[in-house]
Design an enzyme around this catalytic site. Structure first.
Site, PDB file in Angstrom:
ATOM      1  N   ARG A  89       2.172  -4.797   6.194  1.00  0.00           N
ATOM      2  CA  ARG A  89       1.451  -3.778   5.612  1.00  0.00           C
ATOM      3  C   ARG A  89       2.345  -2.477   5.422  1.00  0.00           C
ATOM      4  O   ARG A  89       2.679  -1.995   6.529  1.00  0.00           O
ATOM      5  CB  ARG A  89       0.157  -3.507   5.928  1.00  0.00           C
ATOM      6  CG  ARG A  89      -0.591  -2.314   5.130  1.00  0.00           C
ATOM      7  CD  ARG A  89      -1.958  -2.078   5.755  1.00  0.00           C
ATOM      8  NE  ARG A  89      -2.554  -1.279   4.821  1.00  0.00           N
ATOM      9  CZ  ARG A  89      -3.936  -1.480   4.377  1.00  0.00           C
ATOM     10  NH1 ARG A  89      -4.878  -2.251   4.897  1.00  0.00           N
ATOM     11  NH2 ARG A  89      -4.356  -0.442   3.314  1.00  0.00           N
ATOM     12  N   ASN A 145     -11.266  -2.471  -4.527  1.00  0.00           N
ATOM     13  CA  ASN A 145     -10.616  -1.501  -5.392  1.00  0.00           C
ATOM     14  C   ASN A 145     -11.153  -1.263  -6.769  1.00  0.00           C
ATOM     15  O   ASN A 145     -10.727  -0.292  -7.472  1.00  0.00           O
ATOM     16  CB  ASN A 145      -9.175  -2.189  -5.814  1.00  0.00           C
ATOM     17  CG  ASN A 145      -8.239  -1.862  -4.612  1.00  0.00           C
ATOM     18  OD1 ASN A 145      -7.196  -2.958  -4.466  1.00  0.00           O
ATOM     19  ND2 ASN A 145      -8.257  -0.885  -3.707  1.00  0.00           N
ATOM     20  N   ASP A 177       0.793  -1.220   0.040  1.00  0.00           N
ATOM     21  CA  ASP A 177       0.130  -0.124   0.092  1.00  0.00           C
ATOM     22  C   ASP A 177       0.897   1.440  -0.147  1.00  0.00           C
ATOM     23  O   ASP A 177       1.996   1.249   0.475  1.00  0.00           O
ATOM     24  CB  ASP A 177      -1.032  -0.025   1.328  1.00  0.00           C
ATOM     25  CG  ASP A 177      -2.111   1.154   1.112  1.00  0.00           C
ATOM     26  OD1 ASP A 177      -2.230   1.386  -0.056  1.00  0.00           O
ATOM     27  OD2 ASP A 177      -2.796   1.310   2.106  1.00  0.00           O
TER      28      ASP A 177
HETATM   29  C1  IPE Z   1      -5.305  -2.684   0.149  1.00  0.00           C
HETATM   30  O1  IPE Z   1      -5.123  -1.254  -0.017  1.00  0.00           O
HETATM   31  C2  IPE Z   1      -5.423  -3.326  -1.164  1.00  0.00           C
HETATM   32  C3  IPE Z   1      -4.241  -3.575  -1.791  1.00  0.00           C
HETATM   33  C4  IPE Z   1      -2.874  -3.078  -1.416  1.00  0.00           C
HETATM   34  C5  IPE Z   1      -4.031  -4.441  -3.001  1.00  0.00           C
HETATM   35  P1  IPE Z   1      -6.361  -0.149  -0.123  1.00  0.00           P
HETATM   36  O2  IPE Z   1      -5.408   1.162  -0.330  1.00  0.00           O
HETATM   37  O3  IPE Z   1      -7.127  -0.805  -1.211  1.00  0.00           O
HETATM   38  O4  IPE Z   1      -6.743  -0.371   1.076  1.00  0.00           O
HETATM   39  P2  IPE Z   1      -7.804   0.806   1.979  1.00  0.00           P
HETATM   40  O5  IPE Z   1      -8.775   1.232   1.181  1.00  0.00           O
HETATM   41  O6  IPE Z   1      -6.895   1.974   2.540  1.00  0.00           O
HETATM   42  O7  IPE Z   1      -8.196   0.073   3.093  1.00  0.00           O
HETATM   43  C1  IPE Z   2      -1.771   0.192  -3.154  1.00  0.00           C
HETATM   44  O1  IPE Z   2      -1.582   1.593  -3.275  1.00  0.00           O
HETATM   45  C2  IPE Z   2      -2.058  -0.520  -4.539  1.00  0.00           C
HETATM   46  C3  IPE Z   2      -3.362  -0.727  -4.911  1.00  0.00           C
HETATM   47  C4  IPE Z   2      -4.326  -0.682  -3.932  1.00  0.00           C
HETATM   48  C5  IPE Z   2      -3.864  -1.341  -6.255  1.00  0.00           C
HETATM   49  P1  IPE Z   2      -2.806   2.562  -3.129  1.00  0.00           P
HETATM   50  O2  IPE Z   2      -3.182   2.802  -4.585  1.00  0.00           O
HETATM   51  O3  IPE Z   2      -3.827   2.330  -2.324  1.00  0.00           O
HETATM   52  O4  IPE Z   2      -1.920   3.873  -2.922  1.00  0.00           O
HETATM   53  P2  IPE Z   2      -2.414   4.887  -1.672  1.00  0.00           P
HETATM   54  O5  IPE Z   2      -3.017   4.186  -0.407  1.00  0.00           O
HETATM   55  O6  IPE Z   2      -3.597   5.798  -2.298  1.00  0.00           O
HETATM   56  O7  IPE Z   2      -1.325   5.910  -1.388  1.00  0.00           O
HETATM   57 MG    MG Z   3      -3.983   2.614  -0.320  1.00  0.00          MG
END
Ligand code: IPE
Ligand code: IPE
Ligand code: MG
Length: 252
Positions: free
Chosen positions: A183, A67, A19
């Site tokens: 994480r 997502n 993340d």
């Molecule tokens: C979790 O990250 C999913 C992945 C890393 C694939 P998100 O960015 O989607 O999670 P939330 O929305 O902050 O819980």
């Molecule tokens: C995690 O990074 C990757 C996916 C969920 C696909 P994010 O896209 O959630 O990155 P942030 O949380 O917005 O920084």
């Molecule tokens: Mg994220």
């Protein structure tokens, strides 16, 4: 930097919530997709390092069932990126003898991506140096719901259902539960990742954004893991058990 051989007991299965790609891009005034690209490169480096460390099971959370709530352009960009990475990844997996596994639903993904995922799984099914599971279009709750459906479909009698059987009906059938879940990105939650499997997993949260998660950061996570005491509901040390038994005897 010491080598992990110095570390007491390395995890057999490491699962990662990658993340922070979006924030990494934002900090640099780049489009979010540039963050995902950099994130994919970080994933490649982490897998290379874990291969060196001989970690047999690695699971990467790349796209959750939630997502889909992101703007279409980002979702499509992520699908395209995975397709590209799979082309490269299959060659790499064959060269390094990595078995690629998919956790999640193929249904709903673009047909070309579905074919590529199936191809990666098929072409690498006989390798065993590392099992690399890609959680893509994955949701822990969906996985459990799907398992319940299949148990009913297969007519498994209620009295025969136990934890072992449920595990066999999950996407992770045959893969041990994760020992360590990392994480990145600073959020302190699991976001629907490995809901069943992480019951006794050690969890390591770090504010480092995924594209910045390098070998040094990985090493820190491994050290933190080695310093934990896993009890699984029991007692920590043999010593605690012995001294407790002694005290109980003295009281008698
Ligand atoms: C979790 O990250 C999913 C992945 C890393 C694939 P998100 O960015 O989607 O999670 P939330 O929305 O902050 O819980
Ligand atoms: C995690 O990074 C990757 C996916 C969920 C696909 P994010 O896209 O959630 O990155 P942030 O949380 O917005 O920084
Ligand atoms: Mg994220």
């Amino acid at each position: 930097m010491a080598t992990p051989a110095n570390l007491r007991q390395l995890p057999k299965h490491i699962a990662i919530i990658m993340d922070g790609n979006g924030r990494w891009a934002k900090q640099r005034r780049l489009p979010r997709l540039a963050g995902h690209r950099q994130g994919a490169a970080a994933a490649q480096h982490v897998v290379e390092t874990l291969l060196e460390y001989k970690i047999p099971y690695v699971t990467l959370y790349a796209f959750s069932t939630e997502n889909w709530n992101r703007p279409r352009v980002e979702v499509d960009g992520l699908f395209r990126l995975l397709e590209e990475r799979l082309d490269e990844g299959i060659k790499y997996a064959q060269e390094k003898q990595i078995k690629v596994h998919h956790l999640g639903k193929l249904d709903g993904l673009p047909p070309r991506l579905q074919d590529k995922v199936k191809r990666a799984v098929e072409l690498t099914q006989n390798y065993n140096r590392m099992t690399l599971s890609l959680a893509f279009n994955y949701g822990g709750r969906d996985e459990i719901v799907e398992a319940i459906r299949c148990l009913i479909r297969d007519g498994v009698p209620a009295q025969e259902i136990d934890g072992t059987i449920v595990s066999r009906y999950l996407y992770t059938a045959g893969i041990p539960d994760p020992d360590l879940l990392i994480r990145t990105g600073g959020e302190i939650r699991l976001s629907n990742f490995l809901t069943w499997q992480s019951a006794y997993t050690e969890i390591y949260f770090t504010p480092v954004l995924w594209p910045d998660f390098d070998k040094k950061e990985l090493y820190k996570a491994l050290i933190a893991y080695c310093e934990r005491q896993r009890r699984f509901g029991g007692l920590a040390q043999e010593q605690d058990i012995i001294s407790d038994t002694k005290q109980a005897r003295q009281k008698r």
